[in-house]
Motif scaffolding. Structure first.
Motif, mmCIF file in Angstrom:
data_model
loop_
_atom_site.group_PDB
_atom_site.id
_atom_site.type_symbol
_atom_site.label_atom_id
_atom_site.label_comp_id
_atom_site.label_asym_id
_atom_site.label_seq_id
_atom_site.Cartn_x
_atom_site.Cartn_y
_atom_site.Cartn_z
ATOM 1 N N GLY A 199 0.843 -1.316 -0.070
ATOM 2 C CA GLY A 199 -0.100 -0.076 0.119
ATOM 3 C C GLY A 199 0.878 1.308 0.022
ATOM 4 O O GLY A 199 0.548 2.396 -0.581
ATOM 5 N N ILE A 200 2.021 1.422 0.733
ATOM 6 C CA ILE A 200 2.810 2.355 0.731
ATOM 7 C C ILE A 200 3.470 2.765 -0.285
ATOM 8 O O ILE A 200 3.484 3.686 -1.000
ATOM 9 C CB ILE A 200 3.921 2.319 2.061
ATOM 10 C CG1 ILE A 200 3.144 2.569 3.227
ATOM 11 C CG2 ILE A 200 5.057 3.354 1.812
ATOM 12 C CD1 ILE A 200 3.923 2.147 4.437
ATOM 13 N N ILE A 201 3.838 1.513 -1.235
ATOM 14 C CA ILE A 201 4.653 1.587 -2.350
ATOM 15 C C ILE A 201 3.682 2.276 -3.383
ATOM 16 O O ILE A 201 3.995 3.000 -4.276
ATOM 17 C CB ILE A 201 5.156 0.143 -2.832
ATOM 18 C CG1 ILE A 201 6.485 0.130 -1.901
ATOM 19 C CG2 ILE A 201 5.588 0.233 -4.379
ATOM 20 C CD1 ILE A 201 6.802 -1.395 -1.865
ATOM 21 N N LYS A 234 8.675 4.731 -10.884
ATOM 22 C CA LYS A 234 9.417 5.372 -11.333
ATOM 23 C C LYS A 234 11.027 4.873 -11.059
ATOM 24 O O LYS A 234 11.998 5.211 -11.582
ATOM 25 C CB LYS A 234 9.733 6.771 -11.315
ATOM 26 C CG LYS A 234 9.728 7.438 -10.047
ATOM 27 C CD LYS A 234 9.496 8.748 -9.748
ATOM 28 C CE LYS A 234 9.468 9.268 -8.495
ATOM 29 N NZ LYS A 234 8.770 10.867 -8.442
ATOM 30 N N TYR A 235 10.988 4.131 -9.712
ATOM 31 C CA TYR A 235 12.374 3.819 -9.415
ATOM 32 C C TYR A 235 12.583 2.369 -9.626
ATOM 33 O O TYR A 235 13.949 1.648 -9.210
ATOM 34 C CB TYR A 235 12.305 4.110 -7.719
ATOM 35 C CG TYR A 235 12.423 5.420 -7.471
ATOM 36 C CD1 TYR A 235 13.319 6.229 -7.309
ATOM 37 C CD2 TYR A 235 11.248 6.149 -6.750
ATOM 38 C CE1 TYR A 235 13.452 7.654 -7.225
ATOM 39 C CE2 TYR A 235 11.329 7.131 -6.526
ATOM 40 C CZ TYR A 235 12.258 8.088 -6.631
ATOM 41 O OH TYR A 235 12.143 9.447 -6.116
ATOM 42 N N VAL A 236 11.645 1.809 -10.179
ATOM 43 C CA VAL A 236 11.996 0.271 -10.875
ATOM 44 C C VAL A 236 12.768 0.273 -11.920
ATOM 45 O O VAL A 236 12.446 1.037 -12.928
ATOM 46 C CB VAL A 236 10.745 -0.412 -10.688
ATOM 47 C CG1 VAL A 236 10.905 -1.791 -11.387
ATOM 48 C CG2 VAL A 236 9.851 -0.601 -9.569
ATOM 49 N N VAL A 243 12.849 -4.211 -16.006
ATOM 50 C CA VAL A 243 11.745 -5.021 -15.204
ATOM 51 C C VAL A 243 10.546 -4.900 -16.092
ATOM 52 O O VAL A 243 9.773 -5.774 -16.302
ATOM 53 C CB VAL A 243 11.456 -4.608 -13.966
ATOM 54 C CG1 VAL A 243 10.340 -5.134 -13.359
ATOM 55 C CG2 VAL A 243 12.663 -5.006 -13.024
ATOM 56 N N TYR A 244 10.331 -3.831 -16.423
ATOM 57 C CA TYR A 244 9.190 -3.515 -17.459
ATOM 58 C C TYR A 244 9.355 -3.942 -18.885
ATOM 59 O O TYR A 244 8.329 -4.334 -19.697
ATOM 60 C CB TYR A 244 8.600 -2.161 -17.462
ATOM 61 C CG TYR A 244 8.322 -1.581 -15.986
ATOM 62 C CD1 TYR A 244 6.948 -2.018 -15.633
ATOM 63 C CD2 TYR A 244 8.970 -0.620 -15.396
ATOM 64 C CE1 TYR A 244 6.570 -1.445 -14.466
ATOM 65 C CE2 TYR A 244 8.615 -0.314 -13.881
ATOM 66 C CZ TYR A 244 7.475 -0.654 -13.563
ATOM 67 O OH TYR A 244 7.084 -0.046 -12.583
#
Length: 183
Positions: A164-166, A173-175, A179-180
């Motif tokens: 939930g926090i994430i 944007k920090y990933v 990964v995408y």
């Protein structure tokens, strides 16, 4: 409730095995179990056999459960929900899909690549290695079911809060971009 305590003592704590090893140490090895040497030998033999039996049964059960929750099915289930419900469901699925952290990372990449929200995938990623069937049964066998269930509840709460926090902080944007874009 007494029957539950009896079953817990006989199947998880394996009191029958402890008595069998006590017989072995006292009658075969001719050592008093009250001495340091006798107690140590009893403890070592009993714990090695107990952990081997528990892990063998758990690995079989986990493999059986895992056959019902392959990564593709988990991804389809999680894709139907959004918001807090999705985080709760992801955390719950993380507990019943017996993936260690080694396989959770590729699943995380697959989930994000499939378009699942980052918070949902993190709820799964947190609960998957944290709360699993093996740890619950081992905690119940060493302590009791109250401790094991408390552990599950705290683990689920941490996973849902973390996801939930994430989600709220919009940390996509920090990933790392791979990964995408991972096929």
């Amino acid at each position: 409730m007494e029957i539950f305590t009896f079953l817990n003592n006989q199947f998880l704590k394996m009191n029958w095995l402890s008595e069998l090893i006590r017989f072995l140490v006292e009658n075969i090895f001719k050592l008093n179990i009250e001495t340091r040497l006798g107690g140590s030998i009893h403890f070592f033999i009993y714990d090695v056999i107990k952990i081997f039996i528990l892990l063998s049964v758990l690995i079989f059960m986990i493999s059986y459960i895992q056959s019902f929750f392959p990564p593709e099915r988990t991804r389809k289930i999680l894709g139907r929900f959004s918001g807090l419900t999705a985080n709760i469901l992801a955390a719950l699925l993380g507990t019943v899909t017996p993936f260690c952290s080694c396989s959770s990372i590729p699943l995380f990449i697959g989930f994000t690549n499939a378009g699942l929200p980052i918070g949902v995938t993190f709820s799964f990623l947190i609960s998957s290695p944290l709360v699993d069937l093996a740890s619950v049964i081992l905690l119940a066998s060493i302590f009791n079911w109250k401790i094991a269930i408390s552990y599950v509840i705290v683990g689920l709460i941490l996973a849902v809060i973390g996801g939930g926090i994430i989600s709220k902080l919009k940390l996509e944007k920090y990933v790392e971009p791979f990964v995408y874009n991972n096929p």
